[in-house]
Design a protein around this motif. Structure first.
Motif, PDB file in Angstrom:
ATOM      1  N   PHE A 113      14.194   3.581  -8.801  1.00  0.00           N
ATOM      2  CA  PHE A 113      13.548   3.624 -10.116  1.00  0.00           C
ATOM      3  C   PHE A 113      12.686   2.401 -10.373  1.00  0.00           C
ATOM      4  O   PHE A 113      11.696   2.484 -11.128  1.00  0.00           O
ATOM      5  N   ARG A 114      13.002   1.264  -9.763  1.00  0.00           N
ATOM      6  CA  ARG A 114      12.105   0.116  -9.888  1.00  0.00           C
ATOM      7  C   ARG A 114      10.763   0.421  -9.233  1.00  0.00           C
ATOM      8  O   ARG A 114       9.724  -0.074  -9.696  1.00  0.00           O
ATOM      9  N   ILE A 115      10.792   1.226  -8.192  1.00  0.00           N
ATOM     10  CA  ILE A 115       9.536   1.654  -7.564  1.00  0.00           C
ATOM     11  C   ILE A 115       8.794   2.605  -8.481  1.00  0.00           C
ATOM     12  O   ILE A 115       7.642   2.362  -8.872  1.00  0.00           O
ATOM     13  N   TRP A 116       9.445   3.705  -8.833  1.00  0.00           N
ATOM     14  CA  TRP A 116       8.730   4.814  -9.466  1.00  0.00           C
ATOM     15  C   TRP A 116       8.468   4.621 -10.956  1.00  0.00           C
ATOM     16  O   TRP A 116       7.628   5.317 -11.532  1.00  0.00           O
ATOM     17  N   ARG A 117       9.140   3.654 -11.575  1.00  0.00           N
ATOM     18  CA  ARG A 117       8.825   3.335 -12.968  1.00  0.00           C
ATOM     19  C   ARG A 117       8.157   1.978 -13.090  1.00  0.00           C
ATOM     20  O   ARG A 117       8.085   1.410 -14.181  1.00  0.00           O
TER      21      ARG A 117
END
Length: 317
Positions: A113-117
């Motif tokens: 989620f750090r990647i995709w958000r």
């Protein structure tokens, strides 16, 4: 069941579909009762809460509109507004979409989620929209992928030479090859039959998909390798999406995030129960040391256009 799903959503709209300013049809491959379809329903409910009479949503799960590849073409051509699938199915349209097929690129769910958000994920999604014609909203996690085979996988060497089903996505194919198996491209809708007829020796999928599609009825050996994670999302025709007003786009994006939040919670709360159900239904679970799998995956030779994206993803702590 598709008709019942559609009717229930239109009931939520209090019969205002004919007056709606925006009609949004969403195709999907999950069964009528699958978590993928529930994620679509959550999105539709949240969007209706935000836009009310301004939107009419129709859901078509269980490949009612065709195979995944056919729905991708429908979205690309503007025949279908959106579909709910993993970003990787766009891998033949844009190299960045192949990132989900890179083995062991994510440390854990939080890293996902750090990647995709974060800015890296947004850069990937913007490039896919601008250069390939698909606007993806609401990146979602539905579990790491595991390996289901007709022989036990207790160590990395047990994969050697096995024919493992791969989607027709370059990075997936290369990852499976690097891990020691022989990737065999089979359409998702044909996997059960391919396992049954021994066209392939196994398949790699998240537990949700293994359970939903009943693959464990055919092959029983389930190795927990956590080697990849799909990025599920609502993939829409970018021209259609750009033509919406700001308020509608904002509502769609917020509803897609709500859906992704639901999916994350569901996945985190359901994995143990899913695994127990699979074992109760005959699956034989192994938990091999994944360090040798990671070492093998590190030898993969991905396309040069994907390498800068991999480096950006891995640079995110």
């Amino acid at each position: 069941m598709k008709k019942l799903i559609t009717v229930s959503l239109f009931a939520l709209m209090a019969g205002t579909a004919a007056q709606a300013e925006v009609t949004l049809r969403i195709g999907g491959a999950g069964s009528d009762t699958s978590p993928d379809t529930k994620a679509m329903e959550v999105f539709a409910e949240k969007l209706n809460e935000r836009l009310g009479d301004g939107v009419a949503v129709e859901l078509f799960p269980n490949s009612h509109l065709g195979t995944v590849d056919e729905m991708v073409e429908q979205v690309k051509g503007g025949v279908l507004e959106c579909m709910y699938e993993s970003v990787g199915v766009l891998g033949s349209f844009h190299p960045a979409a192949n990132i989900e097929g890179v083995a062991y690129v994510y440390h854990d769910v939080d890293h996902f989620f750090r990647i995709w958000r974060g800015p890296v994920g947004q850069e990937i999604l913007d490039s896919i929209a601008d250069e390939a014609g698909f606007r993806v909203v609401g990146p979602a996690f539905h579990g790491f992928r595991q390996i289901l085979t007709n022989v036990p996988i207790e160590k990395a060497e047990d994969l050697d030479g096995l024919k493992i089903r791969a989607p027709g996505i370059p990075a997936y194919i290369e990852s499976i090859r690097a891990m020691g198996a022989n990737p065999a491209t089979v359409a998702f809708e044909e996997v059960y039959a391919a396992l049954q007829s021994h066209v392939v020796d196994g398949v790699e999928q998240p537990l949700t998909a293994i359970k939903d599609k009943r693959f464990h009825e055919v092959v029983k050996n389930l190795a927990l390798t956590n080697h990849m994670a799909e990025t599920m999302g609502f993939m829409c025709n970018s021209d259609w999406y750009a033509g919406l007003d700001d308020a509608t786009r904002n509502a769609i994006e917020a509803s897609a995030v709500d859906s992704a939040d639901w999916y994350r919670t569901y996945t985190e709360e359901s994995q143990a129960a899913l695994l127990a159900d699979l074992e109760a239904e005959g699956a034989i679970v192994t938990r091999p040391d994944i360090a040798p799998f990671i070492a093998r995956a590190a030898t993969a030779q991905y396309d040069a256009t994907l390498q800068p994206i991999i480096e950006k993803v891995r640079a995110v702590e």
